[in-house]
Scaffold this motif. Sequence first.
Motif, PDB file in Angstrom:
ATOM      1  N   ASP A   4       7.612   4.683   6.146  1.00 39.94           N
ATOM      2  CA  ASP A   4       8.516   5.751   5.699  1.00 39.94           C
ATOM      3  C   ASP A   4       8.145   6.253   4.306  1.00 39.94           C
ATOM      4  O   ASP A   4       8.522   7.362   3.910  1.00 39.94           O
ATOM      5  N   LEU A   5       7.388   5.418   3.556  1.00 38.32           N
ATOM      6  CA  LEU A   5       6.924   5.870   2.236  1.00 38.32           C
ATOM      7  C   LEU A   5       5.620   6.668   2.358  1.00 38.32           C
ATOM      8  O   LEU A   5       5.322   7.518   1.520  1.00 38.32           O
ATOM      9  N   ILE A   6       4.852   6.372   3.392  1.00 36.91           N
ATOM     10  CA  ILE A   6       3.557   7.042   3.569  1.00 36.91           C
ATOM     11  C   ILE A   6       3.723   8.410   4.224  1.00 36.91           C
ATOM     12  O   ILE A   6       3.005   9.358   3.908  1.00 36.91           O
ATOM     13  N   GLN A   7       4.713   8.488   5.101  1.00 36.53           N
ATOM     14  CA  GLN A   7       4.885   9.719   5.891  1.00 36.53           C
ATOM     15  C   GLN A   7       4.953  10.993   5.032  1.00 36.53           C
ATOM     16  O   GLN A   7       4.308  12.001   5.365  1.00 36.53           O
ATOM     17  N   PRO A   8       5.701  11.005   3.912  1.00 36.25           N
ATOM     18  CA  PRO A   8       5.743  12.239   3.106  1.00 36.25           C
ATOM     19  C   PRO A   8       4.365  12.676   2.592  1.00 36.25           C
ATOM     20  O   PRO A   8       4.103  13.872   2.470  1.00 36.25           O
ATOM     21  N   GLN A  51       9.902   2.623  -9.179  1.00 30.84           N
ATOM     22  CA  GLN A  51      10.346   1.849  -8.006  1.00 30.84           C
ATOM     23  C   GLN A  51       9.220   1.729  -6.978  1.00 30.84           C
ATOM     24  O   GLN A  51       9.159   0.772  -6.219  1.00 30.84           O
ATOM     25  N   ILE A  52       8.371   2.732  -6.950  1.00 25.97           N
ATOM     26  CA  ILE A  52       7.169   2.665  -6.112  1.00 25.97           C
ATOM     27  C   ILE A  52       5.977   2.714  -7.059  1.00 25.97           C
ATOM     28  O   ILE A  52       5.900   3.592  -7.922  1.00 25.97           O
ATOM     29  N   GLU A  53       5.074   1.761  -6.887  1.00 26.10           N
ATOM     30  CA  GLU A  53       3.882   1.722  -7.740  1.00 26.10           C
ATOM     31  C   GLU A  53       2.642   1.755  -6.876  1.00 26.10           C
ATOM     32  O   GLU A  53       2.615   1.190  -5.787  1.00 26.10           O
ATOM     33  N   GLY A  54       1.620   2.405  -7.366  1.00 24.48           N
ATOM     34  CA  GLY A  54       0.369   2.421  -6.606  1.00 24.48           C
ATOM     35  C   GLY A  54      -0.521   3.569  -7.012  1.00 24.48           C
ATOM     36  O   GLY A  54      -0.378   4.138  -8.099  1.00 24.48           O
ATOM     37  N   ARG A  55      -1.421   3.891  -6.103  1.00 26.63           N
ATOM     38  CA  ARG A  55      -2.325   5.005  -6.370  1.00 26.63           C
ATOM     39  C   ARG A  55      -2.749   5.643  -5.047  1.00 26.63           C
ATOM     40  O   ARG A  55      -2.723   5.006  -3.990  1.00 26.63           O
ATOM     41  N   ILE A  56      -3.119   6.886  -5.148  1.00 28.01           N
ATOM     42  CA  ILE A  56      -3.595   7.614  -3.978  1.00 28.01           C
ATOM     43  C   ILE A  56      -4.917   8.278  -4.319  1.00 28.01           C
ATOM     44  O   ILE A  56      -5.064   8.868  -5.404  1.00 28.01           O
ATOM     45  N   ILE A  57      -5.873   8.137  -3.429  1.00 30.94           N
ATOM     46  CA  ILE A  57      -7.174   8.791  -3.613  1.00 30.94           C
ATOM     47  C   ILE A  57      -7.280   9.910  -2.590  1.00 30.94           C
ATOM     48  O   ILE A  57      -7.060   9.687  -1.396  1.00 30.94           O
ATOM     49  N   LEU A  58      -7.596  11.096  -3.075  1.00 28.00           N
ATOM     50  CA  LEU A  58      -7.889  12.220  -2.178  1.00 28.00           C
ATOM     51  C   LEU A  58      -9.388  12.453  -2.253  1.00 28.00           C
ATOM     52  O   LEU A  58      -9.923  12.730  -3.328  1.00 28.00           O
ATOM     53  N   ASP A  59     -10.051  12.320  -1.129  1.00 27.75           N
ATOM     54  CA  ASP A  59     -11.514  12.358  -1.073  1.00 27.75           C
ATOM     55  C   ASP A  59     -11.923  13.450  -0.080  1.00 27.75           C
ATOM     56  O   ASP A  59     -11.553  13.400   1.093  1.00 27.75           O
ATOM     57  N   MET A  60     -12.667  14.434  -0.558  1.00 29.57           N
ATOM     58  CA  MET A  60     -13.014  15.584   0.303  1.00 29.57           C
ATOM     59  C   MET A  60     -14.517  15.706   0.467  1.00 29.57           C
ATOM     60  O   MET A  60     -15.264  15.603  -0.516  1.00 29.57           O
ATOM     61  N   GLU A  61     -14.949  15.962   1.675  1.00 27.44           N
ATOM     62  CA  GLU A  61     -16.365  16.262   1.885  1.00 27.44           C
ATOM     63  C   GLU A  61     -16.688  17.540   1.105  1.00 27.44           C
ATOM     64  O   GLU A  61     -15.827  18.434   0.982  1.00 27.44           O
ATOM     65  N   GLY A 142     -14.722  20.439   7.154  1.00 27.79           N
ATOM     66  CA  GLY A 142     -15.145  19.054   6.933  1.00 27.79           C
ATOM     67  C   GLY A 142     -13.962  18.110   6.833  1.00 27.79           C
ATOM     68  O   GLY A 142     -12.808  18.528   6.937  1.00 27.79           O
ATOM     69  N   HIS A 143     -14.279  16.828   6.619  1.00 33.12           N
ATOM     70  CA  HIS A 143     -13.224  15.817   6.584  1.00 33.12           C
ATOM     71  C   HIS A 143     -12.582  15.683   5.208  1.00 33.12           C
ATOM     72  O   HIS A 143     -13.228  15.895   4.185  1.00 33.12           O
ATOM     73  N   VAL A 144     -11.318  15.314   5.247  1.00 34.72           N
ATOM     74  CA  VAL A 144     -10.567  15.018   4.025  1.00 34.72           C
ATOM     75  C   VAL A 144      -9.941  13.636   4.220  1.00 34.72           C
ATOM     76  O   VAL A 144      -9.307  13.379   5.252  1.00 34.72           O
ATOM     77  N   HIS A 145     -10.152  12.741   3.256  1.00 32.98           N
ATOM     78  CA  HIS A 145      -9.651  11.375   3.374  1.00 32.98           C
ATOM     79  C   HIS A 145      -8.540  11.139   2.360  1.00 32.98           C
ATOM     80  O   HIS A 145      -8.650  11.554   1.207  1.00 32.98           O
ATOM     81  N   LEU A 146      -7.498  10.465   2.830  1.00 37.03           N
ATOM     82  CA  LEU A 146      -6.383  10.113   1.952  1.00 37.03           C
ATOM     83  C   LEU A 146      -6.268   8.588   1.964  1.00 37.03           C
ATOM     84  O   LEU A 146      -6.060   7.990   3.026  1.00 37.03           O
ATOM     85  N   ASN A 147      -6.447   7.965   0.814  1.00 34.47           N
ATOM     86  CA  ASN A 147      -6.404   6.501   0.694  1.00 34.47           C
ATOM     87  C   ASN A 147      -5.153   6.137  -0.099  1.00 34.47           C
ATOM     88  O   ASN A 147      -5.038   6.476  -1.278  1.00 34.47           O
ATOM     89  N   ILE A 148      -4.214   5.483   0.575  1.00 33.97           N
ATOM     90  CA  ILE A 148      -2.900   5.226  -0.042  1.00 33.97           C
ATOM     91  C   ILE A 148      -2.692   3.729  -0.236  1.00 33.97           C
ATOM     92  O   ILE A 148      -2.789   2.955   0.715  1.00 33.97           O
TER      93      ILE A 148
END
Lengths: 166, 148
Positions: A4-8, A51-61, A142-148
Amino acid sequence: MRMDLIQPFIGSLDAVLAEMMQAPATIADLAMEENGYRKKGLAAVVTFTGQIEGRIILDMEPQAALRVAQCLTGGEVDSTEPIVREAVCELANMVIGNAVTQLNDRGFEFKVDPPSVLSEEQCEKAGHDSEATILRFETPSGHVHLNISMHYHARRARERAGVPAI
Amino acid sequence: MKQFEALTRKDNQPVRYLIVDDSVFARKSLAKMIESFGGQLAGEAGDGRTAITEYARTSPDIVLMDITMPQMEGIEAVEHIVQQHPDARVVMVSSVGYQDNILAALQKGARHFVQKPVKPAALYEIVRYVLNEDGVTAPSIVVREERQ
């Protein structure tokens, strides 16, 4: 990891890509990883705390990144220009910002740092300390990668709400 | 990109904008939009602190201000600018659009809020509204969409 946190973030990337590239984006693959991250193209990282900690990587071809840069600047852009890296950072900013808005309106409180280009050092660290969800989107360019990678701090949320721990 | 009827001031001069965003890319993208509004770029800043000095130096008609920036964030910059220039017209342009942020910005003196990704037509309408409210432009301008 709580879906439910990833869906948005998934919904936000889908909507922002469609708007920015003027073309549909579909999820082609979803995987979990614990190893270091290997860049596929041009990547930006956004970290958040609260309250939520982390990082997100957006990686695009490269072609996908170029397409976004061209759509947003409204003209021809050379693939080697720094503006293409900037485009990936700004896209990451929009995706994370829109998702954070949804989560915040649902009661989660956290702060987002400005995006930065993902360094090789960050790549090596990414995934070693926590599990990451990796989504691969297909676009016509091309591809787009989301690393959560994120953690929900239930204790911080309880403290803020004034609810004692059981 | 949609083409717009030029927004001009009552003295027929182009509306002058100050764009504040830490992303060079976002500044370039917004500059393209204001060009399509018939506007003129008065200045740019990459953080809130620079925005304060750039405002004083350029006296723009309108400021497009990001929120999340290094050095000084947009909401704090709005507070400083409006304190020093009570007539300042600041429109927040941010990807983070939750209610607390919007309320804080409005309480500090921002006039409106636009969430990224920015739709040119939406930004045009907001800029037009803010300028008309202060009697800077003539109120009868309408959006015209270019057919492809």
